[in-house]
Design a protein around this motif. Structure first.
Motif, mmCIF file in Angstrom:
data_model
loop_
_atom_site.group_PDB
_atom_site.id
_atom_site.type_symbol
_atom_site.label_atom_id
_atom_site.label_comp_id
_atom_site.label_asym_id
_atom_site.label_seq_id
_atom_site.Cartn_x
_atom_site.Cartn_y
_atom_site.Cartn_z
ATOM 1 N N THR A 49 0.853 -1.187 0.000
ATOM 2 C CA THR A 49 0.000 0.000 0.000
ATOM 3 C C THR A 49 0.891 1.240 0.000
ATOM 4 N N GLU A 50 0.300 2.372 -0.332
ATOM 5 C CA GLU A 50 1.067 3.620 -0.339
ATOM 6 C C GLU A 50 1.491 4.032 1.070
ATOM 7 N N GLU A 51 0.741 3.623 2.089
ATOM 8 C CA GLU A 51 1.029 4.022 3.459
ATOM 9 C C GLU A 51 2.044 3.105 4.140
ATOM 10 N N ALA A 52 2.172 1.868 3.655
ATOM 11 C CA ALA A 52 3.006 0.882 4.330
ATOM 12 C C ALA A 52 4.482 1.266 4.445
ATOM 13 N N PRO A 53 5.107 1.940 3.449
ATOM 14 C CA PRO A 53 6.512 2.313 3.615
ATOM 15 C C PRO A 53 6.778 3.192 4.840
ATOM 16 N N ARG A 54 5.791 3.993 5.251
ATOM 17 C CA ARG A 54 5.968 4.803 6.453
ATOM 18 C C ARG A 54 6.111 3.891 7.681
ATOM 19 N N ILE A 55 5.301 2.831 7.729
ATOM 20 C CA ILE A 55 5.384 1.888 8.843
ATOM 21 C C ILE A 55 6.709 1.139 8.793
ATOM 22 N N SER A 127 -0.309 9.493 13.922
ATOM 23 C CA SER A 127 -1.290 10.528 13.580
ATOM 24 C C SER A 127 -1.546 10.568 12.080
ATOM 25 N N LYS A 128 -0.487 10.394 11.304
ATOM 26 C CA LYS A 128 -0.628 10.413 9.848
ATOM 27 C C LYS A 128 -1.395 9.196 9.355
ATOM 28 N N LEU A 129 -1.087 8.030 9.899
ATOM 29 C CA LEU A 129 -1.703 6.794 9.428
ATOM 30 C C LEU A 129 -3.176 6.697 9.798
ATOM 31 N N LEU A 130 -3.563 7.281 10.926
ATOM 32 C CA LEU A 130 -4.942 7.183 11.390
ATOM 33 C C LEU A 130 -5.792 8.380 10.978
ATOM 34 N N SER A 131 -5.195 9.311 10.247
ATOM 35 C CA SER A 131 -5.961 10.472 9.807
ATOM 36 C C SER A 131 -6.961 10.076 8.722
ATOM 37 N N LEU A 132 -8.191 10.556 8.869
ATOM 38 C CA LEU A 132 -9.233 10.293 7.876
ATOM 39 C C LEU A 132 -9.554 11.537 7.054
ATOM 40 N N THR A 133 -8.779 12.602 7.265
ATOM 41 C CA THR A 133 -9.067 13.870 6.590
ATOM 42 C C THR A 133 -8.032 14.234 5.541
ATOM 43 N N PHE A 235 -0.092 -5.206 4.300
ATOM 44 C CA PHE A 235 -0.428 -3.794 4.477
ATOM 45 C C PHE A 235 0.373 -3.187 5.618
ATOM 46 N N LEU A 236 0.994 -4.038 6.450
ATOM 47 C CA LEU A 236 1.784 -3.619 7.616
ATOM 48 C C LEU A 236 0.947 -2.774 8.588
ATOM 49 N N MET A 237 -0.347 -3.017 8.591
ATOM 50 C CA MET A 237 -1.254 -2.185 9.383
ATOM 51 C C MET A 237 -2.340 -3.070 9.966
ATOM 52 N N LYS A 238 -2.611 -2.908 11.245
ATOM 53 C CA LYS A 238 -3.722 -3.617 11.870
ATOM 54 C C LYS A 238 -4.348 -2.714 12.921
ATOM 55 N N GLN A 239 -5.612 -3.001 13.212
ATOM 56 C CA GLN A 239 -6.315 -2.205 14.204
ATOM 57 C C GLN A 239 -7.367 -3.066 14.896
ATOM 58 N N ASP A 240 -7.592 -2.767 16.170
ATOM 59 C CA ASP A 240 -8.540 -3.557 16.945
ATOM 60 C C ASP A 240 -9.971 -3.340 16.471
ATOM 61 N N THR A 252 -4.295 2.791 0.635
ATOM 62 C CA THR A 252 -4.415 2.816 -0.824
ATOM 63 C C THR A 252 -3.597 1.670 -1.402
ATOM 64 N N PRO A 253 -4.216 0.530 -1.713
ATOM 65 C CA PRO A 253 -3.460 -0.598 -2.278
ATOM 66 C C PRO A 253 -2.819 -0.212 -3.608
ATOM 67 N N ASN A 254 -1.564 -0.585 -3.798
ATOM 68 C CA ASN A 254 -0.865 -0.247 -5.036
ATOM 69 C C ASN A 254 -0.258 -1.458 -5.724
ATOM 70 N N GLN A 255 -0.694 -2.647 -5.338
ATOM 71 C CA GLN A 255 -0.172 -3.858 -5.963
ATOM 72 C C GLN A 255 -1.275 -4.904 -6.029
ATOM 73 N N GLU A 256 -1.529 -5.421 -7.220
ATOM 74 C CA GLU A 256 -2.559 -6.444 -7.374
ATOM 75 C C GLU A 256 -2.051 -7.794 -6.850
ATOM 76 N N GLY A 257 -2.997 -8.614 -6.405
ATOM 77 C CA GLY A 257 -2.649 -9.922 -5.889
ATOM 78 C C GLY A 257 -3.603 -10.326 -4.778
ATOM 79 N N THR A 258 -3.432 -11.529 -4.288
ATOM 80 C CA THR A 258 -4.225 -12.045 -3.178
ATOM 81 C C THR A 258 -3.325 -12.181 -1.963
ATOM 82 N N PHE A 259 -3.715 -11.535 -0.876
ATOM 83 C CA PHE A 259 -2.873 -11.468 0.311
ATOM 84 C C PHE A 259 -3.614 -12.058 1.512
ATOM 85 N N LEU A 260 -2.846 -12.477 2.500
ATOM 86 C CA LEU A 260 -3.402 -13.113 3.681
ATOM 87 C C LEU A 260 -3.758 -12.085 4.750
#
Length: 320
Positions: A49-55, A127-133, A235-240, A252-260
């Motif tokens: 995803t576009e956000e995953a490199p930050r993580i 703060s950046k990853l959880l922003s919805l705005t 996605f390197l991202m999870k939330q409760d 924002t997914p940027n790679q096609e494929g099937t992921f677990l």
């Protein structure tokens, strides 16, 4: 000479054991199955995803800080052990250092600086990853966790599906602050799995969540029973996923494929079976999939979960 009359030094067995331990550590470090391309990620999968490199950058920075701290501490320990070891010819007690204020201040200030730096970068990225705005969502999916599988409400206007997500009773658990961004007249479609569901292409267990490549997806997370955790591994991202409390994040997914994907919160006896798949496809295939769900009769929405508690409603009201 040693006490038994031999010239063999008693230190040699210890040195041999130390050499064996170092050799074993080197073998373990190099036999983990990671390639040179995987090593810089330090165990993390390839971001999709576009956000995953930050993580990933935060993960690598934390490891670098930990390694630097470890080298410093190990260096001081080894230095003390070798340069202040007892002499064979001198048996007197070496000079003792007590109440050295500069050293004691250093012991306090340096850890505070290290923790402050780590806290700053973590808070900044969180703060950046959880922003919805920062970016308007193109697609909204209500992820419903329940014992022992997952359901996916696609909040979309789909031909053949009538209704409105903003007023649908099955989505009453979702707060109005999320509903205001729902598309108008979104009748929606859904998909729901069981622990025995499998992806028809890969055979991997669990239902399959479809997402469009290059589109910003907002996940609105709700639970029907206990606390779960929504984790798409690459996605390197999870939330409760919490009953009575709605969480949300965007990717924002940027790679096609099937992921677990899997539940990352111990939620009961069949926690290990709460698996799912994420299939990232072109926007055209994604739209066709929604139409296929509508043709199957999977229109409308499944119940999102437990309604918000009064405490949570009050918190949101005070933060508006």
């Amino acid at each position: 000479m040693s006490p038994n009359g031999s010239d063999r030094s008693p230190r040699r067995p210890m040195r041999r054991k130390l050499l064996q331990a170092l050799t074993a550590g080197l073998v373990l470090a190099t036999a983990t199955g990671c390639t040179y391309k995987d090593f810089p990620r330090l165990g993390m999968p390839t971001p999709t995803t576009e956000e995953a490199p930050r993580i990933l950058s935060l993960w690598q920075g934390s490891w670098a800080a930990a390694l630097a701290t470890g080298v410093l501490v190990w260096g001081l320990i080894l230095w003390s052990a070798f340069f202040h070891r007892r002499s064979r010819t001198k048996v007197e007690v070496p000079p003792q250092t007590r109440y050295n204020m500069p050293i004691e201040a250093l012991y306090t200030v340096v850890p505070i600086i290290i923790i402050s730096v780590l806290f700053y970068f973590t808070a900044r990225d969180e703060s950046k990853l959880l922003s919805l705005t920062d970016k308007k969502a193109d697609v909204t999916v209500n992820v419903v966790g329940f014992q022992w599988s997952w359901g996916f409400n696609y909040i979309e206007s789909v031909p053949g599906s009538t209704g409105d997500a903003k007023t649908d009773k099955n989505l009453d658990a979702i707060p109005d602050r999320f509903k205001k961004d729902f598309p108008a007249n979104a009748g929606g479609v859904y998909d729901v799995g069981t622990p025995g569901t499998r992806n028809p292409q890969t055979g991997n267990p669990g239902p399959t969540l479809w997402l469009p490549k290059g589109k910003t997806v907002r996940f609105v997370l709700t639970s029907r029973d206990v606390i779960h955790s929504f984790w798409v591994v690459p996605f390197l991202m999870k939330q409760d996923v919490i009953p009575g409390h709605t969480n949300a994040f965007q990717v924002t997914p940027n790679q096609e494929g099937t992921f677990l994907g899997k539940c990352a919160e111990l939620c009961g006896v069949d926690h290990s079976r709460m698996l799912f798949n994420v299939k990232v496809v072109s926007p055209e295939r994604y739209e066709q999939h929604l139409k296929d769900l509508a043709k199957k009769g999977q229109t409308g929405y499944i119940p999102a979960g437990i309604a918000q508690t009064s405490h949570e409603k009050n918190r949101e009201t005070n933060n508006l």
